[in-house]
Design a protein around this motif. Structure first.
Motif, mmCIF file in Angstrom:
data_model
loop_
_atom_site.group_PDB
_atom_site.id
_atom_site.type_symbol
_atom_site.label_atom_id
_atom_site.label_comp_id
_atom_site.label_asym_id
_atom_site.label_seq_id
_atom_site.Cartn_x
_atom_site.Cartn_y
_atom_site.Cartn_z
ATOM 1 N N ASN A 1 0.793 -1.228 0.000
ATOM 2 C CA ASN A 1 0.000 0.000 0.000
ATOM 3 C C ASN A 1 0.824 1.276 0.000
ATOM 4 O O ASN A 1 0.279 2.374 0.013
ATOM 5 N N ALA A 2 2.160 1.162 -0.019
ATOM 6 C CA ALA A 2 2.994 2.347 0.201
ATOM 7 C C ALA A 2 3.246 3.179 -1.059
ATOM 8 O O ALA A 2 3.453 4.380 -0.978
ATOM 9 N N LEU B 1 12.283 -7.533 13.406
ATOM 10 C CA LEU B 1 11.203 -6.728 12.841
ATOM 11 C C LEU B 1 11.819 -5.461 12.275
ATOM 12 O O LEU B 1 12.390 -4.658 13.008
ATOM 13 N N ARG B 2 11.706 -5.299 10.966
ATOM 14 C CA ARG B 2 12.264 -4.124 10.292
ATOM 15 C C ARG B 2 11.134 -3.151 9.965
ATOM 16 O O ARG B 2 10.141 -3.531 9.360
ATOM 17 N N LEU B 3 11.316 -1.908 10.356
ATOM 18 C CA LEU B 3 10.311 -0.882 10.149
ATOM 19 C C LEU B 3 10.794 0.066 9.054
ATOM 20 O O LEU B 3 11.692 0.874 9.275
ATOM 21 N N SER B 4 10.235 -0.078 7.872
ATOM 22 C CA SER B 4 10.644 0.756 6.738
ATOM 23 C C SER B 4 9.928 2.100 6.830
ATOM 24 O O SER B 4 8.763 2.237 6.440
ATOM 25 N N VAL B 5 10.625 3.084 7.358
ATOM 26 C CA VAL B 5 10.077 4.430 7.518
ATOM 27 C C VAL B 5 11.037 5.369 6.805
ATOM 28 O O VAL B 5 12.046 5.797 7.371
ATOM 29 N N ARG C 1 6.539 15.888 5.221
ATOM 30 C CA ARG C 1 6.896 16.291 3.853
ATOM 31 C C ARG C 1 7.678 15.190 3.149
ATOM 32 O O ARG C 1 7.346 14.795 2.023
ATOM 33 N N THR C 2 8.722 14.688 3.797
ATOM 34 C CA THR C 2 9.554 13.667 3.162
ATOM 35 C C THR C 2 8.817 12.342 3.063
ATOM 36 O O THR C 2 8.856 11.666 2.031
ATOM 37 N N HIS C 3 8.147 11.947 4.141
ATOM 38 C CA HIS C 3 7.455 10.658 4.148
ATOM 39 C C HIS C 3 6.394 10.596 3.052
ATOM 40 O O HIS C 3 6.300 9.605 2.311
ATOM 41 N N SER C 4 5.589 11.643 2.930
ATOM 42 C CA SER C 4 4.520 11.636 1.927
ATOM 43 C C SER C 4 5.076 11.716 0.512
ATOM 44 O O SER C 4 4.449 11.246 -0.441
ATOM 45 N N ARG C 5 6.264 12.271 0.373
ATOM 46 C CA ARG C 5 6.891 12.348 -0.942
ATOM 47 C C ARG C 5 7.427 10.995 -1.390
ATOM 48 O O ARG C 5 7.255 10.606 -2.544
ATOM 49 N N ILE C 6 8.062 10.266 -0.479
ATOM 50 C CA ILE C 6 8.676 8.988 -0.833
ATOM 51 C C ILE C 6 7.683 7.838 -0.758
ATOM 52 O O ILE C 6 7.748 6.894 -1.554
ATOM 53 N N MET C 7 6.761 7.889 0.206
ATOM 54 C CA MET C 7 5.781 6.809 0.413
ATOM 55 C C MET C 7 4.375 7.385 0.277
ATOM 56 O O MET C 7 3.596 7.452 1.238
ATOM 57 N N PRO C 8 3.982 7.830 -0.931
ATOM 58 C CA PRO C 8 2.744 8.590 -1.107
ATOM 59 C C PRO C 8 1.461 7.805 -0.858
ATOM 60 O O PRO C 8 0.390 8.401 -0.738
ATOM 61 N N LEU D 1 16.142 11.963 -1.939
ATOM 62 C CA LEU D 1 14.834 12.395 -1.458
ATOM 63 C C LEU D 1 14.753 12.422 0.061
ATOM 64 O O LEU D 1 13.858 13.041 0.633
ATOM 65 N N VAL D 2 15.675 11.725 0.720
ATOM 66 C CA VAL D 2 15.682 11.674 2.186
ATOM 67 C C VAL D 2 16.575 12.798 2.706
ATOM 68 O O VAL D 2 17.775 12.829 2.442
ATOM 69 N N MET D 3 16.001 13.715 3.461
ATOM 70 C CA MET D 3 16.720 14.874 3.946
ATOM 71 C C MET D 3 17.554 14.530 5.190
ATOM 72 O O MET D 3 17.174 13.647 5.971
ATOM 73 N N PRO D 4 18.676 15.220 5.396
ATOM 74 C CA PRO D 4 19.467 15.017 6.626
ATOM 75 C C PRO D 4 18.634 15.195 7.888
ATOM 76 O O PRO D 4 18.864 14.510 8.892
ATOM 77 N N GLU D 5 17.652 16.089 7.846
ATOM 78 C CA GLU D 5 16.771 16.301 8.999
ATOM 79 C C GLU D 5 16.040 15.015 9.358
ATOM 80 O O GLU D 5 15.907 14.672 10.540
ATOM 81 N N ASP D 6 15.551 14.294 8.336
ATOM 82 C CA ASP D 6 14.813 13.052 8.583
ATOM 83 C C ASP D 6 15.711 11.999 9.217
ATOM 84 O O ASP D 6 15.294 11.283 10.140
ATOM 85 N N ILE D 7 16.927 11.911 8.718
ATOM 86 C CA ILE D 7 17.877 10.932 9.266
ATOM 87 C C ILE D 7 18.194 11.263 10.717
ATOM 88 O O ILE D 7 18.213 10.385 11.587
ATOM 89 N N GLY D 8 18.393 12.532 11.000
ATOM 90 C CA GLY D 8 18.668 12.949 12.372
ATOM 91 C C GLY D 8 17.505 12.667 13.307
ATOM 92 O O GLY D 8 17.699 12.170 14.423
#
Length: 289
Positions: free
Chosen positions: A19-20, A114-118, A124-131, A167-174
């Motif tokens: 569904n991602a 258990l791997r959580l693919s986030v 902003r980033t999540h909806s862009r990559i996993m719309p 597409l993944v911003m440094p802010e998201d990784i932090g």
């Protein structure tokens, strides 16, 4: 090429659904091109019943899909546990369907990993990559799981997985690192993988004339089974172009040790000749030196 007499891990696609709609995944395009469906419980049990507990085989009931799109996934997990006892079970999910009721259903089932693919930790980033997903839903489920001690006690390792991609911003990784530290979760930042040139629009730029093997030794150690019971060469074979046999007609070990499987293994490790295109296009293949 020498291989294990039985697989060390078996990946089973219990459903082809996801569904991602991830921009960095082949699924949205492949789902439009190929037949879709879910594996019947009879076939699933037939596969599990052929796995000897003495093999200490890791069972991975997902393959190029979202396992919680499968309405029978909890029943399947319970069957694995009942049949194989202490077998290692691995799951990977985008968390969107792992809400509190589903977590409660899973209490009593031991998971090795258990791997959580986030792939984004901001809306902003999540909806862009996993719309296909809503960040608010994922965040709510993630918070519920982080504080669900009865659930967490039965999972040996929980890891948030992100992909190192433009597409993944440094802010998201932090933010993801901080979240994992605060909630005692593992954090994995993996390099982007174009799934052997199967991701539209993004590429690792790998195209070798010849290879000398697989860095992960998947042809020697791991079996990949689609919802229809087809054994394919690898999880990178998204379009199922290398079908080795079908478990409706043949046994698991018969296919694993078959001439057809061994021919693929010999070809992949040969360093020359006719080698599978998914392997010569794969970032994880070993180059000829």
């Amino acid at each position: 090429m020498e291989h294990n007499p039985f697989p060390a891990a078996v990946e089973i696609q219990t459903t082809s659904a996801c569904n991602a709609k991830c921009l960095i995944c082949p699924h949205p395009q492949v789902a439009r091109e190929l037949p879709s469906g879910a594996m019947g419980m009879e076939l699933f049990c037939k596969i599990i019943d052929q796995i000897d507990p003495a093999w200490r085989c890791r069972i991975i009931p997902y393959l190029n899909n979202e396992p919680f799109c499968d309405r029978l996934i909890v029943e399947r997990l319970r069957y694995i546990t009942a049949r194989l006892g202490a077998a290692e079970i691995e799951l990977s999910t985008n968390v969107s369907l792992l809400d509190q009721p589903k977590q409660q259903e899973l209490v009593g089932i031991r998971l090795k990993e258990l791997r959580l693919s986030v792939f984004g930790f901001t809306e902003r980033t999540h909806s862009r990559i996993m719309p296909g997903l809503r960040w608010q839903t994922v965040e709510k489920n993630l918070d519920a799981m982080a504080g669900n001690l009865p659930f967490r006690r039965l999972v040996e390792r929980i890891a948030v997985v992100m992909v190192n991609h433009p597409l993944v911003m440094p802010e998201d990784i932090g933010l993801a690192r901080e979240y994992c530290l605060a909630h005692a979760l593992q954090f994995n930042l993996w390099g982007f993988l174009d799934r052997a040139k199967n991701v539209a629009g993004y590429s690792n730029g790998v195209c070798r004339p010849f290879i000398s093997g697989c860095e992960q030794n998947r042809p020697l150690e791991r079996m990949h089974i689609t919802f229809a019971g087809d054994v394919i060469l690898c999880c990178q074979d998204w379009r199922r172009r290398n079908i080795i046999g079908n478990l409706r007609q043949r046994s698991l070990l018969d296919i694993w040790n078959s001439d057809a499987y061994n021919q693929y293994r010999n070809d992949i490790y040969a360093g020359c000749g006719q080698q599978p295109i998914i392997c010569t296009n794969c970032k994880l293949a070993k180059p000829v030196t």
